[in-house]
Design a protein around this motif. Structure first.
Motif, PDB file in Angstrom:
ATOM      1  N   GLU A   1      35.502  11.315  37.342  1.00 44.15           N
ATOM      2  CA  GLU A   1      36.653  12.045  37.891  1.00 44.15           C
ATOM      3  C   GLU A   1      37.733  12.214  36.832  1.00 44.15           C
ATOM      4  O   GLU A   1      38.366  13.272  36.728  1.00 44.15           O
ATOM      5  CB  GLU A   1      37.212  11.307  39.119  1.00 44.15           C
TER       6      GLU A   1
ATOM      7  N   LYS B   1      36.751  14.951  34.463  1.00 44.58           N
ATOM      8  CA  LYS B   1      36.999  16.292  35.000  1.00 44.58           C
ATOM      9  C   LYS B   1      38.451  16.704  34.773  1.00 44.58           C
ATOM     10  O   LYS B   1      38.732  17.841  34.379  1.00 44.58           O
ATOM     11  CB  LYS B   1      36.678  16.325  36.499  1.00 44.58           C
TER      12      LYS B   1
ATOM     13  N   LEU C   1      40.883   7.564  37.059  1.00 48.13           N
ATOM     14  CA  LEU C   1      41.816   8.669  37.286  1.00 48.13           C
ATOM     15  C   LEU C   1      43.264   8.179  37.310  1.00 48.13           C
ATOM     16  O   LEU C   1      44.161   8.809  36.744  1.00 48.13           O
ATOM     17  CB  LEU C   1      41.463   9.359  38.613  1.00 48.13           C
TER      18      LEU C   1
ATOM     19  N   LEU D   1      42.537  19.180  40.764  1.00 43.50           N
ATOM     20  CA  LEU D   1      41.577  18.389  41.540  1.00 43.50           C
ATOM     21  C   LEU D   1      42.160  18.076  42.910  1.00 43.50           C
ATOM     22  O   LEU D   1      43.330  17.715  43.015  1.00 43.50           O
ATOM     23  CB  LEU D   1      41.275  17.070  40.831  1.00 43.50           C
TER      24      LEU D   1
ATOM     25  N   SER E   1      41.796  15.488  44.664  1.00 42.82           N
ATOM     26  CA  SER E   1      42.222  14.097  44.739  1.00 42.82           C
ATOM     27  C   SER E   1      43.585  13.879  44.118  1.00 42.82           C
ATOM     28  O   SER E   1      44.234  12.893  44.375  1.00 42.82           O
ATOM     29  CB  SER E   1      41.200  13.185  44.051  1.00 42.82           C
TER      30      SER E   1
END
Length: 688
Positions: A582, A585, A617, A630, A632
């Protein structure tokens, strides 16, 4: 219904009626008045009658319009429409809006299609229920031939439904016998092997459309349940193994929950502190082992390591680690290390001594070397970047002046070092001057040096300049665009004549220096505006290339991350092994305005804050997370605002479609009228 887009009037001609009915293939066409309201219908039988009566095509149809019309408001229930149309001589009904204007036709065909769609929908719903419930299903006719199988049963047996249809149930399910089918009175339950699966089978009777008896067989796959039981046993074994590993691999482990109560103690820790395990579990850690200070980690959410402590003459240290769940601290772990600490100390001393010796050797080498980097140290996987490196490598072998362009942080100085290392002057000096870092009034003396007594505060014996130091080698002018115009003129003379005068001196100094310059400023625009000398620009711009920013070569991001992680682990003493997917990304989505320099700084910061072996992250800076998309990284408040905006737009659209009629809008939205009023009040939409 069939939408109505054209209507007739009493003044319409027979020709117009034939034209509409031919194009639309309608048996009934609405007839309206000047206001568009329904006054009658023109049917295909009327059309035949006018033809039989010998009426010409221009004849108005008014005298033949049928006024006993079957019409429905648009919100009429389906059951009423079905009954009326079924008994109608016309076989069609007209659908009207609130203003009595025709908007559609309801025919027997429409009703039949609706019933067919409903039938298909019910079948799909039944199959969805069976699939969701993980049940396989088989249905037979009165001759025990299969007439239906669902996809779940086909998956269990490894076949298609076409292969099963019309087969005898006993051929499909060998475990079911003819005698059972004949003698069955109540439902039968049995465990059978279906393909490679174990299943519980339920066999039931039902009445077919001919009034005879058929069978329904339902299959519940219990292979997964049995597998879960095996996995549970496996989990128990793993738990025992993990307990053994914890006991052997760590000196001592203690875990507390959010309230500070002890939930786990390892045997070695119990032995070290002479505790009773059964009395210690669920007891507050601050009462039993306050010196470990674990509750501070629960409050702060930050990991730390204690100083050396002592119990019974044994020294130990505590590594305190917070436990996170859904981004909330739910407890903490204390790792107590006390075994072989003295040996560890001695090992670190030897390592420090070895690194100090290596550092001294490296520093000595750097002093003797002219440049610190080569093209082999430029890491890239980008095709354009690789092509650029090959071109610069060729240019490095000559004597030409080189201008390096690029945004701040792209590595211009790294390329300058590599160019010198690949040039014939690699054994000669490589001297760097940052034109933006040296005050303007000192820049000339830095370049050319000064003689004794040149100005107040000058050294007694004078000082040689950068050109002197770089004689025979390379002079790198970083941020050359920040140089003042007077100094630009003097630099131009050196480049043209290869000579200069020291500040306050009268002797002409000859030098042989190759110039590499770098800038992130638009020199062409500065030439246009008079901030940079045109003749100097052309002298510096003999060979020019631009290093692409990191956002245009994102394939290099993870390559550079691997390199920096190894380097920063050595520098900061961290032990990071990689980056979570994550976090990767986000790093690939971020634009990196500070380029490679910013990437290294962000990595160093994340490695310091990382709680595990990988950068997560949450370890990345907030400003990086906020500039990526993202899901999240979106704050919950933002998500809720987006949902509210979507709901508000949907309500507004429903009100527009129903011309502000709230009852109809509520039906269209599938909510009650009171709920709609509450939402209108919530969003301030209940104003007239």
């Amino acid at each position: 219904m069939t939408p109505v887009t054209e209507c007739l009037s009493r003044e319409s001609t027979l020709y117009q009626a034939i034209d509409i009915m031919k194009r639309k293939k309608w048996n009934v066409t609405p007839v309206v008045n000047q206001a568009g309201c329904l006054v009658g219908v023109f049917t295909r039988s009327i059309l035949y009658q006018m033809v039989l009566d010998g009426r010409e095509l221009p004849t108005p149809i008014g005298a033949y319009v049928r006024t006993d019309v079957v019409a429905f408001p648009v919100d009429t229930p389906y059951a009423i429409i079905e009954k009326v149309v079924e008994n109608s001589n016309v076989g069609s009904g007209i659908v009207l809006d609130d203003e009595k204007r025709p908007i559609g036709l309801i025919t027997s065909i429409d009703i039949a299609l609706t019933l067919l769609r409903t039938s298909y929908s019910l079948r799909e719903q039944l199959e969805t229920i069976l699939t969701t419930s993980q049940l396989g299903a088989v249905m037979t006719d009165e001759r025990n031939r299969v007439i239906f199988v669902n996809s779940r049963f086909c998956d269990m047996l490894g076949c298609t439904d076409e292969e099963m249809i019309k087969k005898n149930i006993q051929d499909v399910i060998p475990g079911i016998h003819t005698t059972e089918l004949k003698e069955i009175e109540h439902d039968i339950h049995r465990r059978l092997q279906i393909g490679s699966h174990n299943a519980i089978v339920r066999l039931s009777k039902y009445k077919t459309v001919k009034g005879r008896e058929g069978f329904i067989v339902l299959f519940q796959n219990i292979s997964e349940a049995e597998q879960m039981a095996e996995e549970l046993e496996s989990v128990k074994r793993w738990k025992t193994l993990l307990q053994t590993i914890i006991d052997k691999a760590y000196d001592g482990i203690v875990m507390i929950n959010k309230k500070g109560s002890i939930s786990f103690l390892s045997p070695s820790l119990i032995e070290l502190f002479e505790l009773d395990k059964f009395q210690a579990i669920h007891k507050p850690i601050d009462e039993l082992l306050p010196q470990l200070a674990l509750t501070q980690v629960v409050k702060s959410g930050l990991a730390n390591i204690s100083d050396f402590m002592e119990v019974n003459g044994i020294q130990y240290i505590v590594h305190r680690i917070p436990i996170f769940q859904d981004q909330q601290v739910v407890g903490a772990i204390g790792k107590i290390m006390f075994r072989q600490l003295q040996e560890v100390r001695e090992s670190f001393k030897r390592l420090d001594s070895h690194e100090s010796k290596n550092g001294a050797i490296k520093q000595q080498r750097r002093r003797s070397e002219s440049s610190r980097f080569t093209f082999d140290e430029i890491i890239t996987g980008d095709y354009q970047m690789e092509k650029l490196v090959r071109s610069i490598s060729k240019a490095a072998k000559g004597r030409s002046t080189i201008l390096i362009r690029g945004e701040s942080g792209t590595g211009k100085e790294l390329f300058a070092h590599a160019i010198h290392s690949a040039s014939p002057r690699d054994e000669k000096p490589f001297v760097t001057v940052n034109c933006a870092a040296i005050p303007e009034h000192l820049l000339e003396s830095e370049f050319f040096g000064y003689d004794e007594g040149a100005f107040t505060g000058a050294r007694h014996k004078g000082k040689i300049g950068k050109f002197d130091l770089a004689h025979g080698g390379t002079l790198f002018l970083d941020e050359v665009g920040d140089m003042s115009l007077p100094l630009q003129a003097k630099l131009l003379r050196v480049l043209q004549e290869g000579e200069f005068y020291r500040v306050g001196g009268t002797d002409r100094i000859h030098v042989d220096v190759r110039i590499i310059s770098a800038t992130n400023r638009p020199l062409e625009d500065m030439v246009e505006s008079g901030l940079f000398r045109e003749d100097l620009f052309y002298r510096l711009n003999v060979i020019s290339f631009e290093i692409p920013p990191l956002r245009l070569r994102k394939s290099d991001i993870l390559l550079l991350c691997d390199l920096f992680i190894k380097d920063l682990n050595k520098i900061n003493g961290t032990s990071i092994i990689g980056i979570d997917s994550e976090a990767e990304k986000v790093m690939l989505m971020y634009e990196w305005p500070g380029n490679v320099r910013e990437l290294r700084n962000v990595l160093e910061r994340a490695m310091v804050f990382a709680e595990s072996g990988k950068i997560q992250l949450d370890d990345l800076p907030d400003y990086v997370l906020k500039k990526t998309s993202l899901p999240s990284s979106e704050p919950p408040v933002l998500q809720q605002n987006l949902l509210n905006k979507a709901e508000q737009d949907t309500i507004q659209l429903a009100l527009q479609k129903t011309n502000g009629n709230k009852s109809k809008a509520a039906r269209l939205l599938g909510i009650s009228r009171s709920v709609l009023y509450e939402k209108l009040k919530k969003y301030g939409m209940n104003r007239p």
